[in-house]
Design a protein around this motif. Structure first.
Motif, PDB file in Angstrom:
ATOM      1  N   ASP A 103       0.846  -1.193   0.000  1.00 40.86           N
ATOM      2  CA  ASP A 103       0.000   0.000   0.000  1.00 40.86           C
ATOM      3  C   ASP A 103       0.885   1.248   0.000  1.00 40.86           C
ATOM      4  O   ASP A 103       2.122   1.147  -0.099  1.00 40.86           O
ATOM      5  CB  ASP A 103      -0.967  -0.006   1.188  1.00 40.86           C
ATOM      6  N   ALA A 104       0.284   2.418   0.119  1.00 42.31           N
ATOM      7  CA  ALA A 104       1.035   3.672   0.006  1.00 42.31           C
ATOM      8  C   ALA A 104       2.123   3.778   1.070  1.00 42.31           C
ATOM      9  O   ALA A 104       3.258   4.194   0.789  1.00 42.31           O
ATOM     10  CB  ALA A 104       0.088   4.866   0.088  1.00 42.31           C
ATOM     11  N   ASP A 105       1.788   3.398   2.310  1.00 41.16           N
ATOM     12  CA  ASP A 105       2.779   3.477   3.384  1.00 41.16           C
ATOM     13  C   ASP A 105       3.905   2.481   3.160  1.00 41.16           C
ATOM     14  O   ASP A 105       5.091   2.798   3.377  1.00 41.16           O
ATOM     15  CB  ASP A 105       2.117   3.211   4.737  1.00 41.16           C
ATOM     16  N   GLU A 106       3.563   1.278   2.731  1.00 41.41           N
ATOM     17  CA  GLU A 106       4.595   0.264   2.478  1.00 41.41           C
ATOM     18  C   GLU A 106       5.458   0.648   1.287  1.00 41.41           C
ATOM     19  O   GLU A 106       6.677   0.432   1.300  1.00 41.41           O
ATOM     20  CB  GLU A 106       3.931  -1.097   2.262  1.00 41.41           C
ATOM     21  N   LEU A 107       4.850   1.237   0.272  1.00 41.47           N
ATOM     22  CA  LEU A 107       5.630   1.696  -0.872  1.00 41.47           C
ATOM     23  C   LEU A 107       6.617   2.784  -0.443  1.00 41.47           C
ATOM     24  O   LEU A 107       7.771   2.816  -0.889  1.00 41.47           O
ATOM     25  CB  LEU A 107       4.698   2.221  -1.960  1.00 41.47           C
ATOM     26  N   ASP A 108       6.174   3.667   0.442  1.00 34.77           N
ATOM     27  CA  ASP A 108       7.071   4.701   0.948  1.00 34.77           C
ATOM     28  C   ASP A 108       8.248   4.079   1.695  1.00 34.77           C
ATOM     29  O   ASP A 108       9.385   4.549   1.580  1.00 34.77           O
ATOM     30  CB  ASP A 108       6.314   5.662   1.864  1.00 34.77           C
ATOM     31  N   ARG A 109       7.986   3.010   2.443  1.00 29.32           N
ATOM     32  CA  ARG A 109       9.068   2.334   3.166  1.00 29.32           C
ATOM     33  C   ARG A 109      10.065   1.703   2.194  1.00 29.32           C
ATOM     34  O   ARG A 109      11.278   1.701   2.448  1.00 29.32           O
ATOM     35  CB  ARG A 109       8.486   1.269   4.101  1.00 29.32           C
ATOM     36  N   ILE A 111      10.793   2.837  -0.791  1.00 30.78           N
ATOM     37  CA  ILE A 111      11.597   3.932  -1.342  1.00 30.78           C
ATOM     38  C   ILE A 111      12.594   4.433  -0.304  1.00 30.78           C
ATOM     39  O   ILE A 111      13.753   4.735  -0.631  1.00 30.78           O
ATOM     40  CB  ILE A 111      10.683   5.064  -1.830  1.00 30.78           C
ATOM     41  N   GLN A 112      12.184   4.499   0.957  1.00 30.16           N
ATOM     42  CA  GLN A 112      13.110   4.897   2.015  1.00 30.16           C
ATOM     43  C   GLN A 112      14.265   3.909   2.125  1.00 30.16           C
ATOM     44  O   GLN A 112      15.415   4.305   2.372  1.00 30.16           O
ATOM     45  CB  GLN A 112      12.370   5.009   3.351  1.00 30.16           C
ATOM     46  N   ARG A 127      15.189   7.428  -9.716  1.00 33.57           N
ATOM     47  CA  ARG A 127      13.858   7.797  -9.272  1.00 33.57           C
ATOM     48  C   ARG A 127      12.871   6.691  -9.619  1.00 33.57           C
ATOM     49  O   ARG A 127      13.187   5.791 -10.418  1.00 33.57           O
ATOM     50  CB  ARG A 127      13.411   9.129  -9.868  1.00 33.57           C
ATOM     51  N   GLU A 130       5.496   5.354 -10.419  1.00 33.70           N
ATOM     52  CA  GLU A 130       4.435   4.422 -10.046  1.00 33.70           C
ATOM     53  C   GLU A 130       3.349   4.419 -11.120  1.00 33.70           C
ATOM     54  O   GLU A 130       2.890   5.480 -11.555  1.00 33.70           O
ATOM     55  CB  GLU A 130       3.813   4.806  -8.704  1.00 33.70           C
TER      56      GLU A 130
END
Length: 273
Positions: A103-109, A111-112, A127, A130
């Motif tokens: 999900d959005a939060d997991e995708l952010d993790r 990328i982090q 870069r 999505e």
């Protein structure tokens, strides 16, 4: 190379000769080079005894190879859970992936995790693009057009497969390498940094319980597709990352020994120049 299970003559610092079975050595470390053919080595046997020995370079190399054979593929001393999980990672085909994906939060993790990769100069020369659900049909059309540019005689089945590459994965990302042309950091190091980031993203996906794979192919070299996806002139489309929940385990990965990519430089070649 000589048999790794041989008995070899080694000498202690005092000069006393002794037989030592190479396969019984548990740990070793080079302390210093004595001359062009021998070194001082600290050795710990399988029974825990520690000695400092003067040993030939060839014997030192044999001992190192034996230790890596004994460790076997995919094992690490200590059995740290995080490392054991990492050692189990492998690429998973999109046809073995289903929803949900990250999900959005997991995708952010993810990328982090990419941003934590080694990165000379902190340039982040990469870069992520999505491709969300509402854009997949348009992407599929772009893939079909690219296939026809490359192969005007492509069959209906070929075009169907090209479209499926855009629609099958629950989550699809484009990985773009963006070298900083005016930086003092060499371009090859920027590419290495981008590759390290990509590896971190895949490893993080595995840690979160998702399957992942990077697919590239000839479409990544198509200039028209690159422009359609918004790439700049100096950017490169490295591949497409498919992510999702593993619906069917992939076949076991081929096991490799560490010695396949390991060598121990002793410095003795310097004496021949």
């Amino acid at each position: 190379m000589r048999d790794l299970e041989h008995n070899t003559v080694v000498h202690s610092i005092s000069g006393e000769a002794a037989l030592r079975r190479v396969a019984e050595v548990a740990e070793w470390r080079i302390e210093q080079e004595v001359d062009s053919s021998s070194v001082v080595m600290s050795v710990i046997t399988s029974g825990g005894a520690r000695q400092s020995l003067r040993i030939s370079l060839l014997d030192a190399q044999d001992i190192g190879e034996v230790l890596r054979c004994k460790a076997g593929p995919g094992t690490l001393d200590g059995g740290a859970p995080a490392l054991e999980t990492l050692l189990a990672r492998r690429s998973v085909s999109p046809r073995r992936l289903h929803s949900p994906g990250p999900d959005a939060d997991e995708l952010d993790r993810l990328i982090q995790a990419g941003l934590r990769a080694p990165d000379h100069g902190g340039l982040h020369p990469w870069r992520i693009i999505e491709f969300r659900a509402r854009s997949r049909a348009a992407l599929a059309q772009c893939f079909e057009q690219e296939k026809l540019r490359r192969d005007p005689l492509a069959t209906a089945l070929d075009l169907k497969r090209a479209r499926e590459h855009a629609t099958r994965a629950p989550v699809l990302l484009g990985f773009v390498v963006s070298p900083r042309q005016l930086s003092k950091v060499p371009l090859r190091e920027q590419w290495l940094g981008a590759g390290a980031a990509l590896g971190n993203i895949l490893n993080a996906a595995h840690q979160l319980g998702f399957g992942a794979i990077v697919l590239s192919g000839e479409r990544c070299f198509d200039a028209i597709l690159a422009r359609q996806l918004g790439l700049a002139e100096a950017e490169f489309l490295a591949g497409f990352i498919s992510l999702g929940t593993v619906s069917e385990p992939p076949p076991p990965a081929k096991q490799r020994l560490s010695q396949d990519v390991w060598s121990c430089w002793m410095g003795h070649e310097l004496h021949r120049t």
